[in-house]
Design a protein around this motif. Sequence first.
Motif, PDB file in Angstrom:
ATOM      1  N   PRO A 193       0.870  -1.266   0.017  1.00 15.15           N
ATOM      2  CA  PRO A 193       0.141   0.090   0.047  1.00 15.15           C
ATOM      3  C   PRO A 193       0.891   1.235  -0.007  1.00 15.15           C
ATOM      4  O   PRO A 193       2.001   1.261   0.532  1.00 15.15           O
ATOM      5  N   ARG A 194       0.313   2.294  -0.736  1.00 15.22           N
ATOM      6  CA  ARG A 194       1.211   3.557  -0.809  1.00 15.22           C
ATOM      7  C   ARG A 194       1.837   4.036   0.397  1.00 15.22           C
ATOM      8  O   ARG A 194       2.780   4.460   0.591  1.00 15.22           O
ATOM      9  N   ASP A 195       0.865   4.275   1.295  1.00 20.11           N
ATOM     10  CA  ASP A 195       1.267   4.791   2.724  1.00 20.11           C
ATOM     11  C   ASP A 195       2.138   4.180   3.351  1.00 20.11           C
ATOM     12  O   ASP A 195       3.075   4.584   4.231  1.00 20.11           O
ATOM     13  N   MET A 196       2.062   2.707   3.402  1.00 18.29           N
ATOM     14  CA  MET A 196       3.071   2.037   3.944  1.00 18.29           C
ATOM     15  C   MET A 196       4.506   1.972   3.496  1.00 18.29           C
ATOM     16  O   MET A 196       5.586   2.169   3.888  1.00 18.29           O
ATOM     17  N   ALA A 197       4.444   1.870   2.043  1.00 16.90           N
ATOM     18  CA  ALA A 197       5.623   1.819   1.235  1.00 16.90           C
ATOM     19  C   ALA A 197       6.408   3.306   1.644  1.00 16.90           C
ATOM     20  O   ALA A 197       7.435   3.437   1.638  1.00 16.90           O
ATOM     21  N   ARG A 198       5.617   4.326   1.460  1.00 17.79           N
ATOM     22  CA  ARG A 198       6.181   5.639   2.072  1.00 17.79           C
ATOM     23  C   ARG A 198       6.722   5.733   3.352  1.00 17.79           C
ATOM     24  O   ARG A 198       7.887   6.361   3.454  1.00 17.79           O
ATOM     25  N   GLN A 199       6.276   5.174   4.155  1.00 19.04           N
ATOM     26  CA  GLN A 199       6.700   5.315   5.689  1.00 19.04           C
ATOM     27  C   GLN A 199       7.732   4.170   5.795  1.00 19.04           C
ATOM     28  O   GLN A 199       8.521   4.644   6.803  1.00 19.04           O
ATOM     29  N   ILE A 200       7.817   3.145   5.112  1.00 17.61           N
ATOM     30  CA  ILE A 200       9.178   2.352   5.156  1.00 17.61           C
ATOM     31  C   ILE A 200      10.319   3.024   4.544  1.00 17.61           C
ATOM     32  O   ILE A 200      11.347   2.962   4.993  1.00 17.61           O
ATOM     33  N   ALA A 201      10.021   3.813   3.463  1.00 19.62           N
ATOM     34  CA  ALA A 201      11.227   4.706   2.721  1.00 19.62           C
ATOM     35  C   ALA A 201      11.443   5.697   3.477  1.00 19.62           C
ATOM     36  O   ALA A 201      12.678   6.523   3.409  1.00 19.62           O
ATOM     37  N   TYR A 202      10.678   6.442   4.554  1.00 20.90           N
ATOM     38  CA  TYR A 202      10.814   7.700   5.307  1.00 20.90           C
ATOM     39  C   TYR A 202      11.981   7.523   6.425  1.00 20.90           C
ATOM     40  O   TYR A 202      12.059   7.031   7.469  1.00 20.90           O
TER      41      TYR A 202
ATOM     42  N   ILE B 151       3.518  -9.716  22.336  1.00 21.40           N
ATOM     43  CA  ILE B 151       2.185  -9.011  21.540  1.00 21.40           C
ATOM     44  C   ILE B 151       2.777  -7.677  21.651  1.00 21.40           C
ATOM     45  O   ILE B 151       2.915  -7.082  22.642  1.00 21.40           O
ATOM     46  N   GLN B 152       2.414  -6.809  20.555  1.00 23.45           N
ATOM     47  CA  GLN B 152       3.233  -5.571  20.551  1.00 23.45           C
ATOM     48  C   GLN B 152       2.056  -4.374  19.927  1.00 23.45           C
ATOM     49  O   GLN B 152       1.080  -4.920  19.512  1.00 23.45           O
ATOM     50  N   ALA B 153       2.170  -3.124  20.339  1.00 23.56           N
ATOM     51  CA  ALA B 153       1.568  -2.108  19.895  1.00 23.56           C
ATOM     52  C   ALA B 153       2.203  -0.821  19.488  1.00 23.56           C
ATOM     53  O   ALA B 153       2.991  -0.569  20.181  1.00 23.56           O
ATOM     54  N   GLY B 154       1.946  -0.388  18.048  1.00 23.20           N
ATOM     55  CA  GLY B 154       2.990   0.555  17.641  1.00 23.20           C
ATOM     56  C   GLY B 154       2.387   1.805  16.788  1.00 23.20           C
ATOM     57  O   GLY B 154       1.054   1.588  16.622  1.00 23.20           O
ATOM     58  N   LEU B 155       2.945   2.820  16.491  1.00 23.74           N
ATOM     59  CA  LEU B 155       2.245   3.858  15.767  1.00 23.74           C
ATOM     60  C   LEU B 155       1.978   3.775  14.217  1.00 23.74           C
ATOM     61  O   LEU B 155       1.214   4.438  13.832  1.00 23.74           O
ATOM     62  N   ALA B 156       2.479   2.828  13.699  1.00 25.11           N
ATOM     63  CA  ALA B 156       2.552   2.400  12.382  1.00 25.11           C
ATOM     64  C   ALA B 156       2.083   1.065  12.173  1.00 25.11           C
ATOM     65  O   ALA B 156       1.966   0.165  13.160  1.00 25.11           O
TER      66      ALA B 156
ATOM     67  N   HIS C 160       8.485   4.419   9.724  1.00 26.81           N
ATOM     68  CA  HIS C 160       8.445   5.431  10.605  1.00 26.81           C
ATOM     69  C   HIS C 160       7.559   6.706  10.325  1.00 26.81           C
ATOM     70  O   HIS C 160       7.185   6.768   9.147  1.00 26.81           O
ATOM     71  N   VAL C 161       6.995   7.098  11.321  1.00 27.79           N
ATOM     72  CA  VAL C 161       5.943   8.326  10.946  1.00 27.79           C
ATOM     73  C   VAL C 161       6.426   9.660  11.130  1.00 27.79           C
ATOM     74  O   VAL C 161       7.589   9.678  12.088  1.00 27.79           O
TER      75      VAL C 161
ATOM     76  N   ILE D 148      11.441   3.122  21.427  1.00 25.47           N
ATOM     77  CA  ILE D 148      11.406   4.327  20.513  1.00 25.47           C
ATOM     78  C   ILE D 148      12.678   4.174  19.869  1.00 25.47           C
ATOM     79  O   ILE D 148      14.016   3.869  20.325  1.00 25.47           O
ATOM     80  N   GLY D 149      12.695   5.254  18.707  1.00 31.21           N
ATOM     81  CA  GLY D 149      14.227   5.224  18.055  1.00 31.21           C
ATOM     82  C   GLY D 149      13.797   4.839  16.563  1.00 31.21           C
ATOM     83  O   GLY D 149      13.617   5.652  15.729  1.00 31.21           O
ATOM     84  N   ALA D 150      13.941   3.515  16.291  1.00 30.65           N
ATOM     85  CA  ALA D 150      14.083   2.938  15.065  1.00 30.65           C
ATOM     86  C   ALA D 150      13.831   1.541  15.022  1.00 30.65           C
ATOM     87  O   ALA D 150      13.422   0.938  16.169  1.00 30.65           O
TER      88      ALA D 150
END
Length: 650
Positions: free
Chosen positions: A35-44, A315-320, A326-327, A129-131
Amino acid sequence: MTLSVAETGPANPLPPLRPLDGTHHVDERERAGLPRDMARQIAYEPLRSLLPERVRDGYGRSRTPREVGTIVLENDRLRATVLPGFGGRVVSLFHKPSDRELLYRNPVLQPADFALNGAWFSGGIEWNIGATGHSTLACAPLHAARVTAPDGTPVLRLWEWERLRDLPFQVDLWLPEGSDFLYVGVRVRNPHEKAAPLYWWSNTAVPEARRVLAPAEEAWHFGYERRLRRVPVPVHEGVDRTYPLRGEYPADYFYEMPEGQRRWIAALDGAGQGLVQTSTDVLRGRKLFVWGTGTGGRRWQEWLTEPGTEGYCEIQAGLARTQLEHVRLDAESEVSWLEAYGPLDADTALVHGGDWDAARSEVEDGLEQRLPRAEFETAFEHWLTSADTEPGEMLATGSGWGALEVLRAAHKLPGTPFDESTLGDAQRPWAELLGSGSFPEPRRVGPPGETLVAPHWRDMLETAPAEPLTEYHLGVAQWHAGDRAQAVRSWERGLELAPSQWPLLRCLAVADHEAGNRERAADRYTDAFDDLCQERRDDGETWTAATAALGREAIGALLAAGRIAGARSVWERLLPATRERGRFRLIEAQLLLAEGDKEAARAVFDAGFEVADLREGAEAIGELWSRISDEPLPERYDFRMRPPGTDNSG
């Protein structure tokens, strides 16, 4: 509390100049179908360097019982135990009425090479947090203090300055009276005039003999073969993957949740009992990580604890949606959310039945009954009114890096004071540079301290008097910025007058190696190690760490250049205690094989060794074994995390 602890040891004194490994990486061909938003955030702005952090690889596998400082929050229903000296990890969440531990509680504190900068340990709830990856703060102290909310509720505030992205953050934990849920308010601030990439995942370890449920019908599967693909939930390739023990290899499942859906994830045992986590909607992603039932996954589980301990999943919870993204956190802005962790009891027949919709509905209805969504949203709004409340009694102290940044830029960060009193030896030369415009020369001989690489610090180093140590730090900052030619010039200028040459020679050797000049890299590593051996004053912790780190790199470079005798010379000058460490026993086997003595190399394996800092996903042991023997890799050395024959080159 008393734990069996393997001490984290000293940090590696050599600045991490080489690119990060690509374990959590998706190549561009894979991205094209996302998906476009996912690809963009992976490249960010993916993280390309660990600087200004140092690698933490000074730990071993020898554990001794010792007391570890804790902070305990308690109401009439729950007791939460936090380790402020180890990233603010919640190592226990105990539910009193049912007499149940809700988390996977590791009886040992055994560092392993899973954090971005090395040392990490398993168990409990951690704040990443971080990366992409486990935080550099996993084994580091956080600031901690008592805060009193407007309604009188006592709150534990944890805070620190995350250095990879230069962002301050806080984690507030409290237990409302009569509540079955631990509340966790999180805020990350960007005080800078430029947007920053932001990564956050709250990671909870729970026993793996569970079913993991989340409100999703699809997930993004990511394994150590580095492919990200959409799969159905719960059944994929004929197997219900919501049971962690029904897959062979380690894998991530990032759940795709519909817009407007309440965010939650739960792990329930055969009786329908376990833990549920929920959050406000900003914390969008949910993930299941499984070790699998294969030899490698089981070996890693043993490696992180002790025999007889139950296995775990995460089990995890994240911003993306995924941990590969990364957002964006805009300049001079902040982001906040509320999480809750508590027990859940559900109908066994429903949560373990064949109807996925019914199973999910049973959990979601149970959560709504115990913690109504509207009530939870109101709790979030109430917390925001106290997020700026200044802390009262200090309970633990983190690093002085935040104080240095506040001193530099006069950031206003109500609620999270970074007091000048926390400045320590690591920050003092940088505070002097800030005040006087000059970087001080060291008072005694020793490995250089940490280098700050943010643009504002690099600018200060460029205008400071060109002393050898200043040129060393300036070169590291320029290298981090991608200006490699200028970094090499700075290191070469410093070398002309430096009383201590090995740190500069080592940096130049890395530059040669990265440029593909193996011969000159080998020359410079040889000169650097010679200089270090002449300069080192004793076999204390600092010099031992420097000798081990430089010796390890030098042997690798010399072997790569075919200089076997030179590699042997470095090996023989390592301190005896260093040569006995598992990492160096592996290097000894490599050296013996290069010398043509396959039998002696095999004998090293037969005698047994443990590489304490073996990297997650690393296959160096198996690769070396295959050059020594045609026999199957012994189980004690099998840490493989992907199917044989799959490519993980990224």
